[in-house]
Motif scaffolding. Sequence first.
Motif, mmCIF file in Angstrom:
data_model
loop_
_atom_site.group_PDB
_atom_site.id
_atom_site.type_symbol
_atom_site.label_atom_id
_atom_site.label_comp_id
_atom_site.label_asym_id
_atom_site.label_seq_id
_atom_site.Cartn_x
_atom_site.Cartn_y
_atom_site.Cartn_z
ATOM 1 N N ALA A 37 0.814 -1.223 0.000
ATOM 2 C CA ALA A 37 0.000 0.000 0.000
ATOM 3 C C ALA A 37 0.848 1.273 0.000
ATOM 4 O O ALA A 37 0.304 2.373 -0.160
ATOM 5 C CB ALA A 37 -0.921 0.004 1.212
ATOM 6 N N LEU A 38 2.148 1.147 0.175
ATOM 7 C CA LEU A 38 3.010 2.340 0.264
ATOM 8 C C LEU A 38 2.804 3.340 -0.877
ATOM 9 O O LEU A 38 2.690 4.544 -0.625
ATOM 10 C CB LEU A 38 4.481 1.949 0.339
ATOM 11 N N PRO A 39 2.724 2.916 -2.121
ATOM 12 C CA PRO A 39 2.606 3.907 -3.202
ATOM 13 C C PRO A 39 1.252 4.632 -3.249
ATOM 14 O O PRO A 39 1.148 5.686 -3.865
ATOM 15 C CB PRO A 39 2.795 3.091 -4.483
ATOM 16 N N PHE A 40 0.231 4.076 -2.606
ATOM 17 C CA PHE A 40 -1.101 4.675 -2.698
ATOM 18 C C PHE A 40 -1.131 6.030 -1.986
ATOM 19 O O PHE A 40 -0.746 6.146 -0.829
ATOM 20 C CB PHE A 40 -2.161 3.756 -2.093
ATOM 21 N N GLU A 41 -1.589 7.060 -2.695
ATOM 22 C CA GLU A 41 -1.682 8.408 -2.138
ATOM 23 C C GLU A 41 -3.147 8.816 -2.035
ATOM 24 O O GLU A 41 -3.808 9.044 -3.044
ATOM 25 C CB GLU A 41 -0.933 9.407 -3.020
ATOM 26 N N SER A 42 -3.635 8.919 -0.817
ATOM 27 C CA SER A 42 -5.014 9.353 -0.594
ATOM 28 C C SER A 42 -5.105 10.869 -0.793
ATOM 29 O O SER A 42 -4.084 11.578 -0.743
ATOM 30 C CB SER A 42 -5.452 9.004 0.826
ATOM 31 N N PRO A 43 -6.306 11.384 -0.990
ATOM 32 C CA PRO A 43 -6.453 12.845 -1.073
ATOM 33 C C PRO A 43 -5.936 13.549 0.193
ATOM 34 O O PRO A 43 -5.309 14.608 0.094
ATOM 35 C CB PRO A 43 -7.961 13.044 -1.244
ATOM 36 N N ASP A 44 -6.171 12.976 1.370
ATOM 37 C CA ASP A 44 -5.654 13.570 2.607
ATOM 38 C C ASP A 44 -4.133 13.656 2.568
ATOM 39 O O ASP A 44 -3.548 14.643 3.010
ATOM 40 C CB ASP A 44 -6.069 12.752 3.833
ATOM 41 N N TYR A 45 -3.510 12.609 2.053
ATOM 42 C CA TYR A 45 -2.049 12.627 1.952
ATOM 43 C C TYR A 45 -1.613 13.736 0.997
ATOM 44 O O TYR A 45 -0.732 14.530 1.326
ATOM 45 C CB TYR A 45 -1.512 11.268 1.476
ATOM 46 N N PHE A 141 -3.313 2.558 3.725
ATOM 47 C CA PHE A 141 -3.738 3.185 2.475
ATOM 48 C C PHE A 141 -3.910 4.694 2.619
ATOM 49 O O PHE A 141 -3.439 5.459 1.792
ATOM 50 C CB PHE A 141 -5.027 2.539 1.958
ATOM 51 N N TRP A 142 -4.579 5.136 3.660
ATOM 52 C CA TRP A 142 -4.884 6.554 3.793
ATOM 53 C C TRP A 142 -3.816 7.336 4.548
ATOM 54 O O TRP A 142 -3.828 8.562 4.542
ATOM 55 C CB TRP A 142 -6.239 6.746 4.453
ATOM 56 N N GLY A 143 -2.923 6.651 5.254
ATOM 57 C CA GLY A 143 -1.878 7.345 6.002
ATOM 58 C C GLY A 143 -2.390 8.046 7.250
ATOM 59 O O GLY A 143 -1.740 8.941 7.768
ATOM 60 N N GLN A 144 -3.555 7.658 7.715
ATOM 61 C CA GLN A 144 -4.149 8.276 8.896
ATOM 62 C C GLN A 144 -3.536 7.683 10.164
ATOM 63 O O GLN A 144 -3.067 6.558 10.173
ATOM 64 C CB GLN A 144 -5.665 8.063 8.906
ATOM 65 N N CYS A 145 -3.596 8.441 11.237
ATOM 66 C CA CYS A 145 -2.920 8.037 12.472
ATOM 67 C C CYS A 145 -3.887 7.712 13.606
ATOM 68 O O CYS A 145 -3.515 7.769 14.775
ATOM 69 C CB CYS A 145 -1.947 9.125 12.907
ATOM 70 N N ASP A 146 -5.117 7.344 13.284
ATOM 71 C CA ASP A 146 -6.121 7.082 14.317
ATOM 72 C C ASP A 146 -5.682 6.009 15.314
ATOM 73 O O ASP A 146 -6.012 6.081 16.498
ATOM 74 C CB ASP A 146 -7.445 6.663 13.680
ATOM 75 N N ALA A 147 -4.930 5.032 14.851
ATOM 76 C CA ALA A 147 -4.488 3.957 15.747
ATOM 77 C C ALA A 147 -3.568 4.485 16.840
ATOM 78 O O ALA A 147 -3.544 3.941 17.949
ATOM 79 C CB ALA A 147 -3.796 2.845 14.959
ATOM 80 N N LEU A 148 -2.810 5.534 16.541
ATOM 81 C CA LEU A 148 -1.943 6.124 17.572
ATOM 82 C C LEU A 148 -2.782 6.626 18.745
ATOM 83 O O LEU A 148 -2.499 6.312 19.902
ATOM 84 C CB LEU A 148 -1.137 7.298 17.003
#
Length: 159
Positions: A37-45, A141-148
């Motif tokens: 999933a590394l190459p995937f760039e979400s709009p948020d990213y 995929f989205w690069g979000q940090c919710d798990a933190l």
Amino acid sequence: MSHHPTRPAAGGWLGRLAAPVAVGVVLVAAVGIRVAALPFESPDYRFYLSKWYAHLQQQGFTGFAQAFAEYNPPYLYLLYLVSLLGPPAIVAVKVVSALGDLSLAVGVLAVVRQAGRSRRVAVAAALTVLVVPTVVLNSAFWGQCDALHTSLLLWTLVL
């Protein structure tokens, strides 16, 4: 006197190997999904996270004197620390998110053990967290940090 049934012997060396192999397969799958999933760039990213990372790389620690991001400082500090190593923005953002996944999984393991469950059940719960679709989509995929943030809440139950 009560009689406690015992589990039958696990079939020699093959039986003893089953659990570690299963753990290894799930860990390899969890890491493999994140690498794929590394190459995937979400709009948020594209619109936010990559710009925040670029700001931190260009300005360094003094960049925190400016309002440049919408996330809380602890996340941005982690992103800054990773920026010191110089990886591309997409890698930095997703590594920080993956660290959140790891913290969440270990937190689940600790909470399940604290609840009196067996090590095997706790490990299964922790591994499940690493491959649950919402966790994978959110960080890998989205690069979000919710798990933190979620892991910190979970850790309050342990400490």
